[in-house]
Design a protein around this motif. Structure first.
Motif: not given
Length: 266
Positions: A140-148
């Motif tokens: 229902l909304s974008p799924l965000v995944c981040t890694m530095k």
């Protein structure tokens, strides 16, 4: 716990910015503040802490035109619909958040999203779905995944299939679980997978992401890219519930990571 708001307007056509997440997030905090300004400020500034990590433990959907209508994307960064009502789903694992939200709505029958005024026509609590260890969700909304990565200034956006994706999603969900319940999650082995529907990926020619701009036009403008596709998820049931209630991945309080079940996978 999840509720849906039915919002009506008096315009012949409704026009809003395409990048409306920040405006809707502000609306949510304003509604909560009508119940308790102290709680709203604490939620905004501190959230629910786990050591040095902070979780807001709520999420919301995109604005959904009612009556099988759709948004028409204009060329000037706005979107328009002829639907007279839109719905908004808001979800949290914290009962106190939902209680403040409902009480705040009782004191605020008219709400603003940007420069558009809406009347709150209905507030409905949704029955929780049965969740298993393997689920098929639509987003229902974008799924965000981040890694530095070491030596890099900014984090990278990761997507299902990328290295480290499932480990980061697991760590995020465990952190939310522990912040939500105030106790450790006792599973040692990582049993976690996120798989985008191959048929959808092929039909979309690999385009399974959506770009959203937060605080557009301000000095703190940020572009966020998240996965936006049907996904098959395998998790322990406890973490599946946390993801459903509080949102999967990062930036959930900015309107990312909300899902709904499409069917139980075999």
């Amino acid at each position: 716990m999840r509720i849906t708001l039915q919002l009506s307007h008096r315009n012949r056509h409704l026009t809003l910015p395409v990048n409306v997440n920040h405006l809707v997030s502000s609306l949510v905090y304003n509604i909560v503040a009508n119940s308790s300004s102290e709680y709203a400020e604490r939620l905004h500034e501190q959230g629910y802490r786990l050591d040095t990590r902070m979780f807001k433990l709520f999420t919301f959907s995109q604005l959904i035109p009612v009556g099988y209508r759709r948004w028409k994307m204009n060329g000037n960064g706005t979107m328009t619909t002829d639907a007279r009502r839109v719905s908004l789903l808001i979800s949290s694992g914290k009962t106190e958040f939902i209680e403040h939200l409902v009480v705040g709505l009782l004191h605020q029958p008219l709400v603003m999203i940007g420069n558009q005024r809406f009347r709150v026509e209905a507030v409905k609590k949704l029955d929780p779905p049965v969740l298993d260890e393997v689920m098929q969700f639509v987003m229902l909304s974008p799924l965000v995944c981040t890694m530095k990565y070491p030596g890099e200034k900014y984090p990278r956006f990761l997507f299902p299939g990328d290295a480290n994706y499932e480990r980061i999603m697991w760590d995020n969900l465990v952190g939310k679980y522990e912040a939500l319940y105030g106790r450790s999650f006792e599973r040692e082995s990582v049993s976690c997978s996120f798989e985008v529907s191959p048929e959808y990926r092929e039909r979309r020619h690999g385009r399974i992401t959506k770009l959203v701009t937060l605080k557009e036009g301000s000095d703190s403008e940020t572009s966020v890219r998240g996965a936006y596709a049907p996904v098959r998820v395998q998790l322990p049931e406890e973490l599946m519930r946390v993801g459903y209630d509080c949102g999967f991945g990062g930036l959930t309080a900015q309107g990312f990571g909300m899902v709904k079940p499409s069917r139980i996978s075999s």
